[in-house]
Design a protein around this motif. Structure first.
Motif, mmCIF file in Angstrom:
data_model
loop_
_atom_site.group_PDB
_atom_site.id
_atom_site.type_symbol
_atom_site.label_atom_id
_atom_site.label_comp_id
_atom_site.label_asym_id
_atom_site.label_seq_id
_atom_site.Cartn_x
_atom_site.Cartn_y
_atom_site.Cartn_z
ATOM 1 N N GLN A 34 22.970 65.237 84.877
ATOM 2 C CA GLN A 34 22.127 65.818 83.827
ATOM 3 C C GLN A 34 22.799 65.772 82.452
ATOM 4 N N PHE A 35 24.039 65.278 82.388
ATOM 5 C CA PHE A 35 24.805 65.269 81.131
ATOM 6 C C PHE A 35 24.857 66.680 80.554
ATOM 7 N N THR A 36 25.203 67.635 81.398
ATOM 8 C CA THR A 36 25.264 69.031 80.968
ATOM 9 C C THR A 36 26.173 69.172 79.751
ATOM 10 N N ALA A 37 25.682 69.873 78.741
ATOM 11 C CA ALA A 37 26.447 70.076 77.507
ATOM 12 C C ALA A 37 27.050 71.477 77.510
ATOM 13 N N VAL A 38 28.291 71.580 77.075
ATOM 14 C CA VAL A 38 28.993 72.859 77.092
ATOM 15 C C VAL A 38 29.792 73.020 75.804
ATOM 16 N N LYS A 39 29.847 74.249 75.311
ATOM 17 C CA LYS A 39 30.627 74.526 74.111
ATOM 18 C C LYS A 39 32.049 74.876 74.524
ATOM 19 N N LEU A 40 33.023 74.229 73.907
ATOM 20 C CA LEU A 40 34.422 74.489 74.220
ATOM 21 C C LEU A 40 34.873 75.798 73.577
ATOM 22 N N PRO A 41 35.778 76.524 74.220
ATOM 23 C CA PRO A 41 36.294 77.754 73.625
ATOM 24 C C PRO A 41 36.885 77.484 72.233
ATOM 25 N N GLY A 42 36.425 78.217 71.251
ATOM 26 C CA GLY A 42 36.909 78.016 69.896
ATOM 27 C C GLY A 42 36.224 76.899 69.149
ATOM 28 N N GLY A 43 35.324 76.170 69.810
ATOM 29 C CA GLY A 43 34.627 75.055 69.180
ATOM 30 C C GLY A 43 33.234 75.455 68.733
ATOM 31 N N SER A 44 32.631 74.621 67.903
ATOM 32 C CA SER A 44 31.288 74.901 67.407
ATOM 33 C C SER A 44 30.244 73.942 67.967
ATOM 34 N N GLU A 45 30.691 72.772 68.431
ATOM 35 C CA GLU A 45 29.766 71.762 68.951
ATOM 36 C C GLU A 45 29.860 71.687 70.473
ATOM 37 N N GLU A 46 28.742 71.336 71.103
ATOM 38 C CA GLU A 46 28.728 71.163 72.543
ATOM 39 C C GLU A 46 29.136 69.738 72.909
ATOM 40 N N VAL A 47 29.851 69.603 74.008
ATOM 41 C CA VAL A 47 30.299 68.290 74.485
ATOM 42 C C VAL A 47 29.675 68.026 75.848
ATOM 43 N N ILE A 48 29.679 66.754 76.254
ATOM 44 C CA ILE A 48 28.977 66.332 77.465
ATOM 45 C C ILE A 48 29.903 66.302 78.685
ATOM 46 N N VAL A 49 29.328 66.661 79.813
ATOM 47 C CA VAL A 49 29.979 66.509 81.120
ATOM 48 C C VAL A 49 29.244 65.401 81.853
#
Length: 272
Positions: free
Chosen positions: A51-66
């Motif tokens: 599903q290309f799940t997107a998650v926000k990294l701790p301390g980050g502002s943008e979501e990245v893909i899994v």
């Protein structure tokens, strides 16, 4: 059907943004114990990567893909734009243990240019999206991914756009797919699932801007095709399936069909 196969079917068919609800339903039936959680884990991983799940990294502002294209193994994934790797919990869909990550690829310059161009494209055309570019197949090709999700559970609908393109510099081909998944579940249960194959010849020497232009054109054409399909549906198949009068006992104004809310206006549900 064996339990494992049944669990896989439930998880893999989960609509966007509803994995927690499906998990709760499964555990309410089978029990919330360690064996159920253990059995679900590999299916969660497959679901999130597909599903290309997107998650926000701790301390980050943008979501990245899994995804399967940027996995480092043992639940760790990397992101080119933020130059970081992270641990991902597939059950809770949360990231942790962020570390610095340096991309190792003969196509590093092209990848970084693609990341920038693709981000510009998605920001322009999608309200909320994440994208990524990763070297695959022993650095012989690049995976270009985009995911755009929009959740509105208070209004009983969720949706997701996914696109994946594999660019092979050696052949100059761009091959991939576009998938749309929308679930509407107020006063009914309606789901749209589409799968469009894309194949474009861009040339082995194509730069980032040329590759992204080809992607943008393919996605624009597909969106136009979807609009035409909806118009055809409202004028054809959908109209043919209607009852003489809906539950509201009021005639449907078919020239305004695109403006109706399916559950409330046609099915007679309550308004908000």
């Amino acid at each position: 059907m064996p339990r494992s196969a049944a669990l896989a079917s439930f998880v893999q068919s989960t609509p966007p943004g509803e994995l927690n609800d499906v998990t709760k339903a499964i555990k309410s039936i089978l029990g919330d114990d360690s064996s159920v959680t253990q059995d679900l884990q590999p299916h969660f991983e497959q679901y999130n990567e597909e599903q290309f799940t997107a998650v926000k990294l701790p301390g980050g502002s943008e979501e990245v893909i899994v995804s399967a294209h940027n996995t480092l193994g043992d639940g760790r994934y990397y992101d080119v734009a933020s130059q970081s790797s992270f641990q991902f919990d597939h059950a809770t869909q949360r990231a942790s243990a962020v570390q610095s990550y340096v991309l190792d690829s003969n196509h590093s310059d092209l990848i970084k240019s693609l990341v920038k161009s693709l981000s510009t494209h998605t920001d322009e055309h999608y309200a909320k999206s994440s994208s990524g570019v990763y070297p695959i197949d022993d650095d012989s090709a690049l995976a270009i991914l985009t995911v755009a999700s929009k959740y509105s559970p208070s209004n009983f609908w969720n949706g997701r756009w996914r696109s994946q393109y594999i660019f092979t510099p050696g052949s100059g081909t761009l091959v991939g797919f576009i998938r749309v998944d929308v679930h509407y579940y107020e006063d009914g249960n309606v789901r749209l699932l589409t799968d469009k194959t894309v194949e474009v010849k861009v040339g082995g020497s194509a730069g980032a801007s040329e590759i992204v232009r080809a992607i943008a054109l393919a996605e624009k054409r597909y969106q136009e095709d979807l609009n035409k399909a909806f118009a055809s549906l409202s004028e054809g198949a959908f109209k043919a399936l209607r009852r003489q009068l809906p539950i509201t006992r009021q005639k449907i104004e078919w020239e305004k069909i695109s403006g109706y809310r399916l559950g409330q206006d046609i099915g007679g549900g309550s308004r908000r």
